[in-house]
Motif scaffolding. Structure first.
Motif, PDB file in Angstrom:
ATOM      1  N   ARG A  34       0.817  -1.210   0.000  1.00  0.00           N
ATOM      2  CA  ARG A  34       0.000   0.000   0.000  1.00  0.00           C
ATOM      3  C   ARG A  34       0.854   1.265   0.000  1.00  0.00           C
ATOM      4  NH1 ARG A  34      -2.273  -4.270   1.112  1.00  0.00           N
ATOM      5  NH2 ARG A  34      -4.510  -4.605   0.871  1.00  0.00           N
ATOM      6  N   GLY A  35       2.147   1.111  -0.310  1.00  0.00           N
ATOM      7  CA  GLY A  35       3.011   2.267  -0.531  1.00  0.00           C
ATOM      8  C   GLY A  35       3.956   2.651   0.585  1.00  0.00           C
ATOM      9  N   LEU A  36       3.863   2.032   1.755  1.00  0.00           N
ATOM     10  CA  LEU A  36       4.791   2.358   2.827  1.00  0.00           C
ATOM     11  C   LEU A  36       6.118   1.632   2.597  1.00  0.00           C
ATOM     12  CD1 LEU A  36       2.006   3.206   4.055  1.00  0.00           C
ATOM     13  CD2 LEU A  36       3.031   2.752   6.264  1.00  0.00           C
ATOM     14  N   VAL A  37       7.191   2.233   3.064  1.00  0.00           N
ATOM     15  CA  VAL A  37       8.533   1.677   2.878  1.00  0.00           C
ATOM     16  C   VAL A  37       9.103   1.291   4.242  1.00  0.00           C
ATOM     17  CG1 VAL A  37      10.868   2.169   2.049  1.00  0.00           C
ATOM     18  CG2 VAL A  37       8.875   3.132   0.845  1.00  0.00           C
ATOM     19  N   PRO A  38       9.492   0.020   4.405  1.00  0.00           N
ATOM     20  CA  PRO A  38      10.029  -0.428   5.701  1.00  0.00           C
ATOM     21  C   PRO A  38      11.318   0.304   6.085  1.00  0.00           C
ATOM     22  CG  PRO A  38       9.507  -2.300   4.290  1.00  0.00           C
ATOM     23  CD  PRO A  38       9.395  -1.063   3.442  1.00  0.00           C
ATOM     24  N   VAL A  39      11.427   0.633   7.375  1.00  0.00           N
ATOM     25  CA  VAL A  39      12.645   1.210   7.940  1.00  0.00           C
ATOM     26  C   VAL A  39      13.268   0.207   8.901  1.00  0.00           C
ATOM     27  CG1 VAL A  39      13.597   3.079   9.357  1.00  0.00           C
ATOM     28  CG2 VAL A  39      11.815   3.575   7.664  1.00  0.00           C
ATOM     29  N   THR A  40      12.503  -0.230   9.896  1.00  0.00           N
ATOM     30  CA  THR A  40      12.997  -1.222  10.851  1.00  0.00           C
ATOM     31  C   THR A  40      11.828  -1.903  11.548  1.00  0.00           C
ATOM     32  OG1 THR A  40      14.630  -1.611  12.609  1.00  0.00           O
ATOM     33  CG2 THR A  40      13.247   0.338  12.833  1.00  0.00           C
ATOM     34  N   ARG A  41      12.143  -3.004  12.210  1.00  0.00           N
ATOM     35  CA  ARG A  41      11.158  -3.761  12.994  1.00  0.00           C
ATOM     36  C   ARG A  41      11.636  -3.881  14.421  1.00  0.00           C
ATOM     37  NH1 ARG A  41       9.775  -9.455  10.314  1.00  0.00           N
ATOM     38  NH2 ARG A  41       9.813  -8.571   8.261  1.00  0.00           N
ATOM     39  N   ASN A  42      10.712  -3.921  15.349  1.00  0.00           N
ATOM     40  CA  ASN A  42      10.996  -4.152  16.769  1.00  0.00           C
ATOM     41  C   ASN A  42      12.084  -3.245  17.322  1.00  0.00           C
ATOM     42  OD1 ASN A  42      10.402  -7.262  15.603  1.00  0.00           O
ATOM     43  ND2 ASN A  42       9.096  -6.480  17.208  1.00  0.00           N
ATOM     44  N   SER A  43      11.848  -1.962  17.230  1.00  0.00           N
ATOM     45  CA  SER A  43      12.775  -0.972  17.773  1.00  0.00           C
ATOM     46  C   SER A  43      12.537  -0.853  19.277  1.00  0.00           C
ATOM     47  CB  SER A  43      12.552   0.379  17.091  1.00  0.00           C
ATOM     48  OG  SER A  43      13.390   1.355  17.643  1.00  0.00           O
ATOM     49  N   HIS A  44      13.547  -1.214  20.048  1.00  0.00           N
ATOM     50  CA  HIS A  44      13.430  -1.212  21.509  1.00  0.00           C
ATOM     51  C   HIS A  44      13.946   0.098  22.093  1.00  0.00           C
ATOM     52  CE1 HIS A  44      12.441  -5.483  21.899  1.00  0.00           C
ATOM     53  NE2 HIS A  44      13.214  -5.636  20.837  1.00  0.00           N
ATOM     54  N   ALA A  45      13.228   0.583  23.081  1.00  0.00           N
ATOM     55  CA  ALA A  45      13.645   1.762  23.830  1.00  0.00           C
ATOM     56  C   ALA A  45      13.251   1.532  25.275  1.00  0.00           C
ATOM     57  CB  ALA A  45      12.957   3.015  23.290  1.00  0.00           C
ATOM     58  N   LYS A  46      13.880   2.243  26.171  1.00  0.00           N
ATOM     59  CA  LYS A  46      13.551   2.089  27.583  1.00  0.00           C
ATOM     60  C   LYS A  46      12.054   2.324  27.775  1.00  0.00           C
ATOM     61  CE  LYS A  46      14.999   3.497  32.147  1.00  0.00           C
ATOM     62  NZ  LYS A  46      15.887   4.328  32.936  1.00  0.00           N
ATOM     63  N   GLY A  47      11.379   1.306  28.268  1.00  0.00           N
ATOM     64  CA  GLY A  47       9.957   1.444  28.553  1.00  0.00           C
ATOM     65  C   GLY A  47       9.028   1.101  27.407  1.00  0.00           C
ATOM     66  N   GLY A  48       9.560   0.728  26.242  1.00  0.00           N
ATOM     67  CA  GLY A  48       8.651   0.418  25.152  1.00  0.00           C
ATOM     68  C   GLY A  48       9.336  -0.163  23.942  1.00  0.00           C
ATOM     69  N   GLU A  49       8.513  -0.622  23.025  1.00  0.00           N
ATOM     70  CA  GLU A  49       8.988  -1.186  21.768  1.00  0.00           C
ATOM     71  C   GLU A  49       8.032  -0.747  20.674  1.00  0.00           C
ATOM     72  OE1 GLU A  49      10.073  -5.563  20.089  1.00  0.00           O
ATOM     73  OE2 GLU A  49       8.065  -5.294  20.906  1.00  0.00           O
ATOM     74  N   ILE A  50       8.601  -0.442  19.518  1.00  0.00           N
ATOM     75  CA  ILE A  50       7.788  -0.095  18.362  1.00  0.00           C
ATOM     76  C   ILE A  50       7.872  -1.271  17.404  1.00  0.00           C
ATOM     77  CG2 ILE A  50       7.446   1.520  16.462  1.00  0.00           C
ATOM     78  CD1 ILE A  50       8.935   3.595  18.296  1.00  0.00           C
ATOM     79  N   ASP A  51       6.705  -1.824  17.050  1.00  0.00           N
ATOM     80  CA  ASP A  51       6.674  -3.018  16.218  1.00  0.00           C
ATOM     81  C   ASP A  51       7.265  -2.775  14.838  1.00  0.00           C
ATOM     82  OD1 ASP A  51       5.446  -4.541  18.232  1.00  0.00           O
ATOM     83  OD2 ASP A  51       3.457  -3.895  17.597  1.00  0.00           O
ATOM     84  N   LEU A  52       6.772  -1.747  14.162  1.00  0.00           N
ATOM     85  CA  LEU A  52       7.247  -1.423  12.813  1.00  0.00           C
ATOM     86  C   LEU A  52       7.469   0.074  12.702  1.00  0.00           C
ATOM     87  CD1 LEU A  52       4.656  -3.440  10.665  1.00  0.00           C
ATOM     88  CD2 LEU A  52       7.015  -4.103  11.152  1.00  0.00           C
ATOM     89  N   ILE A  53       8.527   0.436  11.995  1.00  0.00           N
ATOM     90  CA  ILE A  53       8.741   1.829  11.621  1.00  0.00           C
ATOM     91  C   ILE A  53       8.864   1.826  10.102  1.00  0.00           C
ATOM     92  CG2 ILE A  53      10.191   3.880  11.814  1.00  0.00           C
ATOM     93  CD1 ILE A  53      11.112   2.824  14.563  1.00  0.00           C
ATOM     94  N   MET A  54       8.019   2.648   9.473  1.00  0.00           N
ATOM     95  CA  MET A  54       7.988   2.696   8.015  1.00  0.00           C
ATOM     96  C   MET A  54       7.912   4.151   7.571  1.00  0.00           C
ATOM     97  SD  MET A  54       5.451  -0.574   7.288  1.00  0.00           S
ATOM     98  CE  MET A  54       6.083  -0.956   5.639  1.00  0.00           C
ATOM     99  N   ARG A  55       8.153   4.388   6.299  1.00  0.00           N
ATOM    100  CA  ARG A  55       8.016   5.722   5.725  1.00  0.00           C
ATOM    101  C   ARG A  55       6.808   5.752   4.805  1.00  0.00           C
ATOM    102  NH1 ARG A  55      10.897   9.807   6.805  1.00  0.00           N
ATOM    103  NH2 ARG A  55      12.929   9.552   7.733  1.00  0.00           N
ATOM    104  N   ASP A  56       6.075   6.843   4.905  1.00  0.00           N
ATOM    105  CA  ASP A  56       4.969   7.118   3.995  1.00  0.00           C
ATOM    106  C   ASP A  56       5.289   8.469   3.379  1.00  0.00           C
ATOM    107  OD1 ASP A  56       2.603   7.227   2.603  1.00  0.00           O
ATOM    108  OD2 ASP A  56       1.308   7.359   4.366  1.00  0.00           O
ATOM    109  N   GLY A  57       5.976   8.457   2.261  1.00  0.00           N
ATOM    110  CA  GLY A  57       6.488   9.697   1.682  1.00  0.00           C
ATOM    111  C   GLY A  57       7.549  10.259   2.612  1.00  0.00           C
ATOM    112  N   ASP A  58       7.370  11.513   3.044  1.00  0.00           N
ATOM    113  CA  ASP A  58       8.314  12.161   3.957  1.00  0.00           C
ATOM    114  C   ASP A  58       7.972  11.930   5.423  1.00  0.00           C
ATOM    115  OD1 ASP A  58       9.780  13.191   1.838  1.00  0.00           O
ATOM    116  OD2 ASP A  58       8.642  15.063   1.775  1.00  0.00           O
ATOM    117  N   THR A  59       6.907  11.190   5.690  1.00  0.00           N
ATOM    118  CA  THR A  59       6.444  10.977   7.058  1.00  0.00           C
ATOM    119  C   THR A  59       6.982   9.662   7.607  1.00  0.00           C
ATOM    120  OG1 THR A  59       4.416  12.210   6.601  1.00  0.00           O
ATOM    121  CG2 THR A  59       4.392  10.760   8.524  1.00  0.00           C
ATOM    122  N   LEU A  60       7.548   9.723   8.808  1.00  0.00           N
ATOM    123  CA  LEU A  60       7.985   8.517   9.506  1.00  0.00           C
ATOM    124  C   LEU A  60       6.787   7.995  10.293  1.00  0.00           C
ATOM    125  CD1 LEU A  60      10.593   6.863   9.910  1.00  0.00           C
ATOM    126  CD2 LEU A  60      10.986   8.190  11.986  1.00  0.00           C
TER     127      LEU A  60
END
Length: 130
Positions: A34-60
Motif C-alpha cells: 500500500r506504498g509504505l517503505v520499511p525502515v525497521t522492525r521491533n525498535s526497543h527503547a527504555k519502557g517500550g517497543e515499536i513493532d514497525l517503523i515505516m516511511r509514507d512519503g516524507d512521514t515517519l
C-alpha cells in the motif's frame, strides 16, 4: 527432533513471540503493498517497543501491530490503551533522538484478527503525541 532435556514443545511465550513475528512480517508486507517503505522492525527503547517503523512519503510512521485470535475479549484495535499509547510515544521520541531525526511523524495501529485468512484493519493517525 527435540533438544535433550526438552519435551519437543515450545513454551507458550516463545510460541506467542514467534506468531507475533510472523504476523508483523505479514503486516509489513501488506503495508508495503500500500506504498509504505520499511525502515525497521521491533525498535526497543527504555519502557517500550515499536513493532514497525515505516516511511509514507516524507512521514515517519510508528506502527503498533495488535493480534487477537477472536474478538471475544475485545478487538485488537481496542487493546491499544492510553498507557500503551504513552509508551509508544516515549519509544518514538527516544528513536528520533537516538537517530538525530527531526521529521514529520505519525502513529498508526494495525489490528489483525482471526485464524487465517487474517482480517487486517489499519488506522492511520490512530493517536497524537502531545
Amino acid at each position: 527432533m527435540a533438544r535433550p532435556g526438552t519435551t519437543g514443545q515450545e513454551p507458550p511465550q516463545r510460541r506467542a513471540r514467534a506468531r507475533g513475528a510472523v504476523i508483523e512480517a505479514e503486516v509489513e508486507k501488506w503495508l508495503s503493498a500500500r506504498g509504505l517503505v520499511p525502515v525497521t522492525r521491533n525498535s526497543h527503547a527504555k519502557g517500550g517497543e515499536i513493532d514497525l517503523i515505516m516511511r509514507d512519503g516524507d512521514t515517519l510512521v510508528f506502527i503498533e501491530v495488535r493480534y487477537r485470535a477472536s474478538s471475544r475479549f475485545g478487538s485488537a484495535l481496542e487493546s491499544v490503551t492510553a498507557t500503551k499509547q504513552r509508551r509508544l510515544i516515549k519509544a518514538a521520541r527516544f528513536y528520533l533522538a537516538h537517530h538525530g531525526l527531526s521529521c514529520s511523524c505519525r502513529f498508526d495501529v494495525v489490528g489483525v484478527e482471526g485464524p487465517p485468512p487474517l482480517a487486517i484493519h489499519w488506522i492511520r493517525h490512530a493517536f497524537e503525541a502531545f
